[in-house]
Design a protein around this motif. Structure first.
Motif, PDB file in Angstrom:
ATOM      1  N   SER A   1       1.920   9.523   4.375  1.00 41.53           N
ATOM      2  CA  SER A   1       0.957   8.244   3.480  1.00 41.53           C
ATOM      3  C   SER A   1       1.194   7.450   4.579  1.00 41.53           C
ATOM      4  O   SER A   1       2.644   7.151   5.739  1.00 41.53           O
TER       5      SER A   1
ATOM      6  N   GLY B   1       0.773  -1.175   0.110  1.00 39.98           N
ATOM      7  CA  GLY B   1       0.158  -0.042  -0.305  1.00 39.98           C
ATOM      8  C   GLY B   1       0.887   1.069   0.310  1.00 39.98           C
ATOM      9  O   GLY B   1       0.262   2.705   0.150  1.00 39.98           O
TER      10      GLY B   1
ATOM     11  N   ASN C   1       3.503   4.176  -1.235  1.00 37.62           N
ATOM     12  CA  ASN C   1       4.719   4.207  -2.809  1.00 37.62           C
ATOM     13  C   ASN C   1       5.517   4.534  -2.683  1.00 37.62           C
ATOM     14  O   ASN C   1       6.751   4.058  -1.877  1.00 37.62           O
TER      15      ASN C   1
HETATM   16  C1  LIG Z   1       1.067   7.249  -4.656  1.00 40.24           C
HETATM   17  O1  LIG Z   1       1.843   8.590  -5.434  1.00 40.24           O
HETATM   18  C2  LIG Z   1       1.014   9.162  -6.707  1.00 40.24           C
HETATM   19  C3  LIG Z   1       1.293   9.764  -7.620  1.00 40.24           C
HETATM   20  O2  LIG Z   1       2.424   9.220  -8.104  1.00 40.24           O
HETATM   21  C4  LIG Z   1      -0.534   9.809  -5.483  1.00 40.24           C
HETATM   22  O3  LIG Z   1      -1.329   9.863  -6.201  1.00 40.24           O
HETATM   23  C5  LIG Z   1      -1.203   8.926  -4.696  1.00 40.24           C
HETATM   24  O4  LIG Z   1      -1.796   9.055  -3.505  1.00 40.24           O
HETATM   25  C6  LIG Z   1       0.614   8.344  -3.494  1.00 40.24           C
HETATM   26  N1  LIG Z   1      -0.114   7.153  -2.432  1.00 40.24           N
HETATM   27  C7  LIG Z   1       0.186   7.455  -1.336  1.00 40.24           C
HETATM   28  C8  LIG Z   1       0.170   6.630  -0.051  1.00 40.24           C
HETATM   29  O5  LIG Z   1       1.095   8.223  -1.563  1.00 40.24           O
END
Ligand SMILES: *[C@@H]1O[C@H](CO)[C@@H](O)[C@H](O)[C@H]1NC(C)=O
Ligand SMILES: *[C@@H]1O[C@H](CO)[C@@H](O)[C@H](O)[C@H]1NC(C)=O
Ligand SMILES: *[C@@H]1O[C@H](CO)[C@@H](O)[C@H](O)[C@H]1NC(C)=O
Ligand SMILES: *[C@@H]1O[C@H](CO)[C@@H](O)[C@H](O)[C@H]1NC(C)=O
Ligand SMILES: *[C@@H]1O[C@H](CO)[C@@H](O)[C@H](O)[C@H]1NC(C)=O
Ligand SMILES: *[C@@H]1O[C@H](CO)[C@@H](O)[C@H](O)[C@H]1NC(C)=O
Ligand SMILES: *[C@@H]1O[C@H](CO)[C@@H](O)[C@H](O)[C@H]1NC(C)=O
Ligand SMILES: *[C@@H]1O[C@H](CO)[C@@H](O)[C@H](O)[C@H]1NC(C)=O
Ligand SMILES: *[C@@H]1O[C@H](CO)[C@@H](O)[C@H](O)[C@H]1NC(C)=O
Length: 710
Positions: A53, A34, A36
């Motif tokens: 995040s 989950g 990035n």
């Molecule tokens: C991960 O990155 C994408 C864009 O690269 C973004 O839209 C998304 O919210 C991000 N997710 C997290 C959990 O940070």
């Protein structure tokens, strides 16, 4: 069953997701599920993670034991702390970030006051890589410090560049563009384990530079090769920051200590590493043969060397993946280790030859075995054929019909008798004759028997043979050798008799020369034989003519009890017949002259032969001998001539005749003479002979009294 059914879809899903995962990304996962993995172009392997995040289950994306791994991603730029841009994170333990330049400038507008900034990197998990970086100072009459506050103490290093009374342009002695040689630019190596660092730039107060000149000095750490000096930079360095390589590690503890803590970060199939002098703390590393991120839950996963072609095997088909490694093998039937060097070889010629020889041997053995099986079967077939030929079924039928089960003629198996006689061992032959051989044998139940192996018998006489076996087996007389049974599985039938231990009467008379002949025993033997013959002629269910009475056919057991034997030539006399025509058979010397002339066999022939036996007992002479003068050659004839001349006592065996038995011997000679009468009808019957002898025995027993008194 229910449980299984419930689990089934889950298993299916798991398998499916694993499949999808495998298809989607071949690379092992580097972040928590989950989170990035990238920010812009930069990959963020765990334990690093983006701070605001969270994972699906609301834990942070970075390792939360310390906060040094928290990063933020702004406008696709990865930021560490307030403002330090991260350029690259290497999962093996290095990170590249942009670190600021410390600069000091004279500013004419501000009364030449000097103010240097002090860039600061305070994370205790990050040590400046001593091998990858240089500390550089650029400027006139300048020097820079690199301060490291570490373990409560301060360590400083730095370099300086200065010229007295010099033209600033003179730094360009020679053409040193791009090289930081110490003039206008100095650089030093960075000591290891520098943490919590600050930079600062200084200028010598006695600088010869004119006050009004705008001038700057710079100090910075730069990754090797990322900075090329240029003379212009002495006054104006265009860059605010330079890439810097730091070593990252988990905490500042050693492996030994970390392993005892709850927050120990190395997961499955990984090991702890702390032996690099360039950083403090520990790192985790996948074990050899495993890959992935050693800090993530689940740890490292096995590398399928076979599938990824990372093996040293000859071929992927020769490779088996194991946990942490692989093994090479060769297909069945080939030799070698299956590696690139070893390879696999087809069996060489030698092995082929062995295989061929083995196969041939196998076939030969199988052939031999089947041959023996075939022979055995053939032999069994033959045996049953003989059994039929020899009237086995007739005999069996007769035995079944027989009511009196106490008298039974056994049907012996051929194998049984073969074993009893040790395969008809010649050493066990106890008698030979025109009929064949007699073997001594021991049955399985330890009974000693005499086994008579006849010569071939005429097929047409089978039924008669069966009758004889049948009848003789029923004779139950103590002075007749008992027939125990027969065997019909051989080509010639085998007869099994009770074994009588002391040889024949012939041996007794003619070879036992040491003792004086004892009349009493001889009389007893004669009486017993007569009784037996009397029984055969009249008392048995069907009269039997023995046809070959002679001393050699009378056996003696250990008590010298006589047993009439050898019914090989015997004849059954059907009840309505008193005489039968046959081929003349018998033994020279014993043979009834009347029968010889007429071929008409009657029981009186046996009487004649018995008479000869009596004479034999009296004289101790053989019935017929070419060794004697012609008139005495035939004992019976000679006896009769003596009898007529009334001098029989002269031919009685030496040492037998005495005063006591003279009368008996006289009576026996009379009896013998009667038995030897030429005309059978004039001879007494065996019954009469037996009675007369028995009476005599009784008298002898009466006389015994006298002897005892003597
Ligand atoms: C991960 O990155 C994408 C864009 O690269 C973004 O839209 C998304 O919210 C991000 N997710 C997290 C959990 O940070
Ligand atoms: C993360 O933090 C940055 C600033 O630090 C902010 O701009 C951004 O919106 C945050 N993103 C989320 C998903 O909270
Ligand atoms: C992000 O970048 C855009 C242009 O690419 C700029 O307009 C914006 O101000 C930036 N935001 C931040 C927080 O730097
Ligand atoms: C510069 O320094 C002189 C004395 O050294 C002082 O008189 C003057 O006011 C200063 N100028 C400025 C702009 O501060
Ligand atoms: C780092 O340096 C600062 C002072 O600049 C000090 O307060 C701090 O304790 C130091 N941290 C460590 C881990 O040495
Ligand atoms: C330095 O040398 C390079 C070639 O090596 C040359 O191109 C350059 O002009 C020289 N610079 C000066 C100031 O002489
Ligand atoms: C420095 O100079 C070398 C050639 O001398 C060049 O290859 C390198 O890219 C230059 N580095 C920078 C940061 O300009
Ligand atoms: C320094 O600045 C110059 C000019 O802007 C640029 O070409 C160079 O790439 C910069 N070097 C680094 C290491 O950022
Ligand atoms: C893995 O297997 C190869 C060949 O089978 C062997 O040479 C190597 O030592 C093994 N490695 C380990 C870590 O066991």
């Amino acid at each position: 069953m229910k449980l299984k059914a419930m689990h089934f879809p889950v298993i299916m899903l798991t398998a499916l997701s694993m499949l999808v995962e495998a298809v989607v990304s071949d690379e092992p996962q580097q972040v928590l599920p989950g989170c990035n993995y990238t920010c812009g172009d930069i990959q963020i392997p765990y334990p690093f993670g983006i701070g605001n995040s969270t994972t699906l289950d609301h834990t942070t994306c970075y390792m939360d034991s310390k906060f040094e791994f928290e990063l933020t991603c702004v406008n696709s730029t990865l930021i560490r702390g307030e403002n330090i841009q991260v350029l690259n994170i290497n999962p093996q333990g290095q990170m590249e970030m942009k670190f600021f330049v410390s600069h000091l400038c004279t500013d004419s507008s501000s009364n030449n006051t000097e103010k240097a900034n002090k860039p600061f990197l305070g994370d205790p998990s990050f040590t400046i890589s001593s091998t990858e970086n240089k500390f550089i100072t650029v400027g006139h009459d300048s020097y820079g410090y690199l301060n490291s506050y570490f373990n409560g103490a301060t360590y400083s290093t730095g370099c300086l560049t200065r010229c007295y009374d010099c033209d600033p342009k003179m730094v360009l002695i020679g053409n040193n563009t791009g090289k930081c040689t110490g003039l206008g630019c100095c650089q030093v190596d960075i000591p290891p384990l520098m943490k919590n660092i600050t930079l600062k730039t200084f200028r010598f107060p006695t600088s010869t530079l004119s006050q009004d000149q705008e001038d700057c000095s710079y100090s910075f750490i730069a990754k090797q090769g990322s900075y090329n000096f240029s003379v212009d930079h002495i006054h104006n360095l265009p860059n605010q920051s330079f890439p810097l390589v730091v070593n990252w590690a988990i905490t500042s503890e050693s492996c030994l200590i970390a392993k005892t803590t709850d927050s120990y970060a190395c997961r499955e199939n990984s090991e702890c590493v702390d032996n690099d002098p360039d950083y403090e703390g520990y790192r985790c590393k996948c074990l050899e043969g495993f890959e992935g991120n050693p800090y993530l839950p689940g740890g490292c996963t096995d590398i399928d060397e076979c599938a990824k072609n990372l093996h040293g095997c000859k071929n992927s088909a020769n490779c088996i993946n194991t946990a942490g490694n692989y093994t090479c093998f060769c297909p069945v039937g080939q030799t070698g280790d299956g590696t690139k060097e070893g390879g696999c070889k087809l069996p060489d010629r030698k092995t082929y030859i062995y295989v061929i020889i083995g196969t041939i041997l196998f076939l030969v053995i199988v052939g031999i075995i089947s041959f023996f099986v075939y022979q055995k079967r053939k032999y069994t077939k033959l045996k049953s054929k003989f059994f039929r030929k020899n009237g086995g079924s007739i005999l069996e039928q007769k035995l079944l019909q027989r009511k009196d089960s106490s008298i039974i003629a056994n049907v012996f198996k051929e194998s049984e008798l073969r074993k009893a006689t040790k395969n008809y061992d010649e050493n066990l032959v106890i008698g030979r004759g025109s009929f064949g051989k007699v073997f001594k044998g021991e049955l399985e139940d330890n009974r000693i028997v005499a086994i008579k192996k006849s010569k071939t018998i005429d097929e047409s006489q089978i039924e008669q043979f069966i009758n004889e076996v049948d009848v003789v087996s029923q004779i139950n007389h103590r002075n007749v050798v008992k027939l125990l049974g027969c065997c019909l599985e051989t080509e010639v039938p085998l007869l099994v008799y009770e074994f009588v231990s002391n040889g024949t009467l012939s041996d007794f008379i003619h070879t036992n020369l040491e003792n004086n002949p004892t009349w009493k025993i001889r009389l007893k033997i004669a009486t017993e034989v007569a009784g037996a013959l009397s029984y055969l002629h009249s008392a048995a269910s069907i009269p039997i003519i023995h046809r070959d009475i002679k001393s050699a056919n009378i056996l003696l057991d250990e008590d010298n009890t006589a047993k009439v034997a050898d019914f090989g030539a015997s004849k059954l006399v059907p009840l309505d017949q008193s005489e039968i025509a046959t081929m003349v058979k018998g033994t020279i010397g014993y043979l009834d002259p009347e029968y010889m002339l007429t071929s008409q066999l009657t029981e009186k022939s046996d009487v004649y032969s018995f008479g000869v036996v009596l004479v034999e007992l009296l004289t101790g002479e053989r019935p017929f001998s070419f060794g004697r003068p012609e008139e005495r050659r035939n004992l019976a004839t000679y006896f009769l001539s003596c009898f007529k001349k009334d001098n029989v006592f002269e031919i009685i065996e030496d040492g037998m005749l005495n005063e006591e038995n003279k009368q008996e011997i006289k009576e026996v000679t009379d009896l013998a003479a009667k038995c030897l009468r030429l005309r059978g009808k004039e001879r007494p019957s065996m019954k009469e002979v037996a009675m007369e002898l028995e009476t005599m025995i009784l008298n002898v027993e009466g006389n015994q009294h006298y002897e005892d008194i003597d």
